[in-house]
Design a protein around this motif. Sequence first.
Motif, mmCIF file in Angstrom:
data_model
loop_
_atom_site.group_PDB
_atom_site.id
_atom_site.type_symbol
_atom_site.label_atom_id
_atom_site.label_comp_id
_atom_site.label_asym_id
_atom_site.label_seq_id
_atom_site.Cartn_x
_atom_site.Cartn_y
_atom_site.Cartn_z
ATOM 1 N N GLN A 134 0.909 -1.156 0.132
ATOM 2 C CA GLN A 134 0.004 0.143 -0.073
ATOM 3 C C GLN A 134 0.770 1.122 0.011
ATOM 4 O OE1 GLN A 134 -3.602 -0.360 0.007
ATOM 5 N NE2 GLN A 134 -3.121 -2.267 -0.178
ATOM 6 N N SER A 149 0.782 3.943 1.717
ATOM 7 C CA SER A 149 0.849 4.112 3.086
ATOM 8 C C SER A 149 2.121 3.408 3.636
ATOM 9 C CB SER A 149 -0.510 4.005 3.941
ATOM 10 O OG SER A 149 -0.963 2.473 3.820
ATOM 11 N N ASP A 150 2.308 2.186 3.060
ATOM 12 C CA ASP A 150 3.654 1.330 3.799
ATOM 13 C C ASP A 150 4.729 2.085 3.293
ATOM 14 O OD1 ASP A 150 1.669 -0.394 4.346
ATOM 15 O OD2 ASP A 150 1.889 -1.831 2.738
#
Length: 347
Positions: free
Chosen positions: A325, A327-328
């Motif tokens: 993702q 966000s990772d």
Amino acid sequence: MLTSLRSACLSTRCYSTLVNPQSATTEALAYVSHSTDPWFNLAFEDWLFRTSSKPSHVLYLYRNSPSVIIGRNQNPWKEMDLKTLTMLGIPFVRRRSGGGTVFHDLGNTNYSVMMPQSVFNRRDNAQLVASALNQLRVPATVNERNDIVVDGYKVSGSAFKLTSSRAYHHGTMLLDSNIKTLSQALKNTNHSMITKGVASVRSPVKNIVEWQSSITHDTFVDAVIKRFEEHHKVDKKIVVSDIDESVLKEKDGDQIRKLRDELQEWSWHYGQTPEFTVTFSTSIEGADVNAEITSKQGKIIKMDVSGLSEELTGQFIDKKYGFVQASDIQTRSQKEKSVVEWLIECM
């Protein structure tokens, strides 16, 4: 179980509750599944194979709701269009046997023939099923690859599994499958991927109804059971166990449920994928960007991306390929963010 089904012996088949393949007195058994859940049906097949007595010959017939079934050593990112499958709501299942990728739906009937390893012959098993089609007036033959074909068109793909004492040969039968959806599901344009996995061999296919429009799942099942019975020349009619997911509530249900759950675990579903390397190229903010990603057992083990630092690409290492993702990953500029989003989209 299955109380709505017939319980009396018919002229060609006997219906009963589940016969335990380990304690059965006969050496030839048949099972017909009335479930269309691919996870259950493949788990039940695995349970039959593991528990059937060593000298027995077992026939198992079933069909699944729309799904893609890949071989145990195949790469799902190479064999199919995962994004299209997600859009269509079609799952993929990694089976326990080798071989190539196939599409299942209710217009496709699957057969599995199990026997002692010492007498296993893949061609003989394919011929048994082809002869059932012949009895239904379909001019089916077995080609040099042991596929069942009619007038040069493949109507059945198959695979097999061998152990020290047992073996099975299983395959599909395209009776009236949705060929358009089949083509969509198995289309993959990721030609830059180099994988150590087993690649499928593509062949032109047709449905059996192109030759005999009256053939149905039930007529095919009956014909294969009849040929199986004739092949084994048993004195008594083969007992046919009609089963569905209610077997999960019976004595051996926990074993079958465990096998079903294992098929859905990430470690098997994706983590079984052999090592592969894929390359991608694009242009971002006027600059060419080239990426090379290597994955093993479903996780990223190496990544080189032009314009990105080792520190940033290092954030991808050990993450699940195809599941990263945005966000990772911590980025420091809009360009880095754009490159990361592109990489995630490519996977």
